[in-house]
Design a protein around this motif. Sequence first.
Motif, PDB file in Angstrom:
ATOM      1  N   ALA A  31       0.828  -1.166  -0.078  1.00  0.00           N
ATOM      2  CA  ALA A  31       0.173  -0.038  -0.110  1.00  0.00           C
ATOM      3  C   ALA A  31       0.830   1.211  -0.095  1.00  0.00           C
ATOM      4  N   VAL A  35       1.542   4.338  -3.447  1.00  0.00           N
ATOM      5  CA  VAL A  35       1.379   5.644  -3.259  1.00  0.00           C
ATOM      6  C   VAL A  35       2.674   6.456  -3.680  1.00  0.00           C
ATOM      7  N   ARG A  88      -1.735   8.442   5.049  1.00  0.00           N
ATOM      8  CA  ARG A  88      -3.016   7.565   5.122  1.00  0.00           C
ATOM      9  C   ARG A  88      -2.946   6.330   4.814  1.00  0.00           C
ATOM     10  N   ALA A  89      -2.196   5.867   3.781  1.00  0.00           N
ATOM     11  CA  ALA A  89      -2.182   4.392   3.314  1.00  0.00           C
ATOM     12  C   ALA A  89      -1.792   3.581   4.424  1.00  0.00           C
ATOM     13  N   HIS A  93      -3.271   0.449   6.448  1.00  0.00           N
ATOM     14  CA  HIS A  93      -2.945  -0.881   6.284  1.00  0.00           C
ATOM     15  C   HIS A  93      -1.788  -1.412   7.574  1.00  0.00           C
TER      16      HIS A  93
END
Length: 142
Positions: A31, A35, A88-89, A93
């Motif tokens: 993840a 990004v 955020r990712a 995760h």
Amino acid sequence: METNQLHRGRLIDHVQLVVRDFKASQDFYTAVLAVLEIPIVGTREDFFWADELVVSSAESPAALGALTGRHHLAFQAKDRARVDAFYRAALAHGGRDNGAPGERAYHPGYYAAFVLDPDGNNIEAVYHGEAQRSVPSVVIEF
């Protein structure tokens, strides 16, 4: 006289993290690297790699059954938005907050976010600002 050229970003050949929960780490790194536009280039049953980073289970032959200690890894981001997206990712995760996105005092324009991965490693995404984007290669003569 011999001239060697050092290229920015190639000081380290590779880093291996040996993790407790391979699946949790694979989800986390897949993840956050996505990004940052860093592709996972290979995956096997007990390890995967992306550029210079290798993440493996303790059962992987290269791990010799021992977990690595806690490390700080900083990934370069192309802009502030990617630092924010990384943060955020990571939290979505399995990562834990270790410093929300923001300016840091290291140098003008240093914008970074810090998270702890599932094994407690301090993982950072950093954007150095426009002034730092055009640092040339260094030539050393000896």
